[in-house]
Design an enzyme around this catalytic site. Sequence first.
Site, PDB file in Angstrom:
ATOM      1  N   ASP A 141       0.820  -1.428  -0.181  1.00  0.00           N
ATOM      2  CA  ASP A 141       0.024   0.028   0.118  1.00  0.00           C
ATOM      3  C   ASP A 141       0.757   1.204  -0.064  1.00  0.00           C
ATOM      4  O   ASP A 141       0.916   1.962  -1.056  1.00  0.00           O
ATOM      5  CB  ASP A 141      -0.979   0.189   1.357  1.00  0.00           C
ATOM      6  CG  ASP A 141      -1.707  -1.080   1.184  1.00  0.00           C
ATOM      7  OD1 ASP A 141      -1.848  -2.013   0.297  1.00  0.00           O
ATOM      8  OD2 ASP A 141      -3.017  -1.228   1.766  1.00  0.00           O
TER       9      ASP A 141
ATOM     10  N   GLU B 143      -1.673  -8.170  13.149  1.00  0.00           N
ATOM     11  CA  GLU B 143      -1.405  -7.877  11.596  1.00  0.00           C
ATOM     12  C   GLU B 143      -0.061  -7.529  11.470  1.00  0.00           C
ATOM     13  O   GLU B 143       0.542  -7.858  10.416  1.00  0.00           O
ATOM     14  CB  GLU B 143      -2.448  -6.550  11.239  1.00  0.00           C
ATOM     15  CG  GLU B 143      -2.218  -6.471   9.926  1.00  0.00           C
ATOM     16  CD  GLU B 143      -3.300  -5.322   9.497  1.00  0.00           C
ATOM     17  OE1 GLU B 143      -3.572  -4.420  10.142  1.00  0.00           O
ATOM     18  OE2 GLU B 143      -3.480  -5.022   8.077  1.00  0.00           O
TER      19      GLU B 143
END
Length: 838
Positions: free
Chosen positions: A556, A752
């Site tokens: 990203d 995460e």
Amino acid sequence: MELKLEMPFLTAFVCAFLIQLTTSVASAYTLATNNASLLWGPYRPNLYLGIRPRVPESLLLGLMWGKLGEGEQNLRHTCEQNDGLAGYGWTAYDTRHGGTQTINDTRNMVDLTTEFVKLYEGQSAGNWGLRIRGTPRKDAPDDLKTSMVFYVAMEAMPGCESCQLDISVVRKGQDHEPYVESVDIHTKHPILGVGTIHIPHSKSLERQERFSYTTKHVDTAVKTMNVTGDRFWQAKQLFLDLLKNREGEENGTRKTMIPDEPGNGNVHFVQLVFQGSFEFDILYSSHAATRRMTPIELSDELERTLNSFKPQFASVFGPKVPFNRDSHIQFGQSLFSNLLGGLGYFYGDTKVDESHAPEYEETVPEFWEKAAKARQRNKPQTKGPYELLTHVPSRSVFPRGFLWDEGFHLLPVLDWDIGLALKVVQSWLALMDADGWIAREQILGSEARSKVPDEFQVQYPHIANPPTLFLIVSRYLDILSGEKKYIGHDSVYISDAEVRKRTLLELYAKLRRHYEWFRKTQFGDVETHSIPMASQGEGYRWRGRQKQYNYASGLDDFPRAEPPDISELHVDALCWVGVMAETLEKLAKATAINQDVIEYQKHYKGIAQNLEVVHWSKNRSMYCDTRIWESAHTYTCPPGYVSLFPFMTGFLGPTHPNLNATLNLIYDPEELWTPHGVRSLSPTSTRYGTGDNYWRGPIWININYMIIERLLDLATKPGPLQERCRQIYKELRRNVVETVHKSWLETGYAWEQYGPHGGHGQRTQHFTGWTALVVKIMAFPDLEPEERFSGKIESMMEEAKDHQRFSAGAVMVAFMLVVFFCVYRRRFARLWRAIRYR
Ligand SMILES: *[C@@H]1O[C@H](CO)[C@@H](O)[C@H](O)[C@H]1NC(C)=O
Ligand SMILES: *[C@@H]1O[C@H](CO)[C@@H](O)[C@H](O)[C@H]1NC(C)=O
Ligand SMILES: *[C@@H]1O[C@H](CO)[C@@H](O)[C@H](O)[C@H]1NC(C)=O
Ligand SMILES: *[C@@H]1O[C@H](CO)[C@@H](O)[C@H](O)[C@H]1NC(C)=O
């Protein structure tokens, strides 16, 4: 059925023996490769407990609970990060059989255990059982009442003539103390056939023997409704509306219960209220099965499942020094079980912008602004419905399919159950369009869409994503060729030559199509860089770039050239094409499509060449993105994960001239090295820790896994840097495992990503997708010289033992098979026919 009545003793004896043998000796004799073993499951992973079959438009089942009388506030249904649970998840789970999950619900003051197992015979018949147990937590009042709500919905109704969802309630007891003896829901569906969901009253002898308490079942209510459209998944709201509608009724206490009105409809709610500790079963029996699911059968099967999980885990993922301790074994079992328990079956339509607007080619300056305008102008189409079987990165935050995540998920899954891994690969590849594109995020149906902001819902057929599924196919080929060992569940994908051949040909056709699509749509303009030595054509640029973002790459907000530029060449994209070419070369050889082999070799050579002449910055001593800036070929070199791609994807062999420089980048604490793992970006970058700070510093486990795996490979190959690779490997392996483990102990969750300062778990909680790769990392060898030696002896002795066990087992199995065959001649023949004509 008749057979069972004729010879109950022998049958029970033979079955018990066979199952015992098959679980303890070798999984080779289970029906593990059977489709029926994947028919039912907790395939609604976005719920704490949601069961459904892998059949579209059929049954949906779910569980909700809360402290009685607390209404909306703490009614649990979908997994949510802000539910404040002390923990939840599967502690042991095997997709083929089932497992056990614990849920520590602090606000409702109850610890729940949900146990699920399935039993299957042949193709169509599949029984399952669910056991729910609740124990008040320490701070709970003595008279804690817990409301458990189980619902069953038939999606196909109304409109399905041959579907049925009837409920019958058996009431017993005197007038002053009536109680519900059992609830039965009769189901009928064109694909699933006829079945019964049976919920017996929870007082039974068997339970009283096992527990010091008797379940105090206070109240039961059953309410049937007709629900239209796709509101089935909004069961919680439906239930709350039922309670709300009761407000104003005279009897105050009844407001906590739904009205007791069983009837005809397409949704049934069953509300059970318990005081103190409790336990109850929900048993599904398919009428095509020879036996019904009973509480005793459920107990036995649970015991077998849980007993076989641990040794199986030890043999496939047994943690090696220094992680061969109880805490790490438990940790590994939990992470892996949650990865498997995150398998979902999704079905529904999706939104695609199929305009193929010229702006999406992104070949003019300021293309990102023009593309954004085109996106606003274009109306997305609704496509599908499609189905997908996939693991999810996180049950609470990302309960849907992500293409590049799934390749990482399947790495451990493949070791455990190659048949399952390939089924999932095939499910993903079935979503490929005629051009070879697969949407990177699969948001199928309105339930999935409810979790995604509008601007991320539409998928674009020019956007790619790292093709990690190729890694799985590559491993499959290595297993077939004997290069890699496989000790997971037995599978027809390995043992059956016909299945093998068909699968490889199918994979080849699909993967080649994707490869061609990727090369065509993500091409980069190498020529404009005017590098004489460059192989023209082997340069790539992720489409869909925006300022500060490159979502397609998977990384990203990792820094790229700013502003985005049409002359950009992305080094990670080039490496992924290399991974694809290498896999396709192997696949072409395995399928004897020899004419294509040379083509892939040529591509691969060009890619390796361009990594050096286009992407290697001599000045910075690293691989970098490049672009034309002020008429010159320039490098974009924020030191970080992108620069490691040539290393991670295997382009730097033991004697490669740039290997040492890459190791320096990894191992330098001023750059990427931290005591907790390799971080995504170096603090020397001006963008370190800025913006979203998603891939600008934090430590990600999928990338660390790739680094560790490469280091391990290089540590076992002679070369001037072998010893250095071994040392870094050893240290990094320990750092990464310890980081995830420590955080898990502290917080009860896998995360995460991990902070580069302190190694704390952060962002998404209960991220049991690729973070579960630590299970594979723990199973890698420690590579300490002495331990390497003793490990070898140990494993030799293990092997010898296995061998003995196996030979003794084989003789017994052979004997039992003969007995089995005699007893079940007819059924055997039927089964055989079913398997053959699957
Ligand atoms: C969660 O519940 C299980 C099962 O009752 C219990 O053994 C465990 O200690 C609980 N853990 C926490 C953190 O409360
Ligand atoms: C649901 O619809 C069916 C068929 O129209 C009808 O017979 C039944 O009474 C309805 N049930 C409820 C609870 O409204
Ligand atoms: C090499 O890097 C240094 C600083 O790291 C910079 O000053 C110099 O201009 C660079 N040279 C080239 C040719 O890019
Ligand atoms: C690798 O790089 C390190 C750090 O610059 C250096 O000390 C070492 O000598 C190099 N090793 C080889 C084999 O070039």
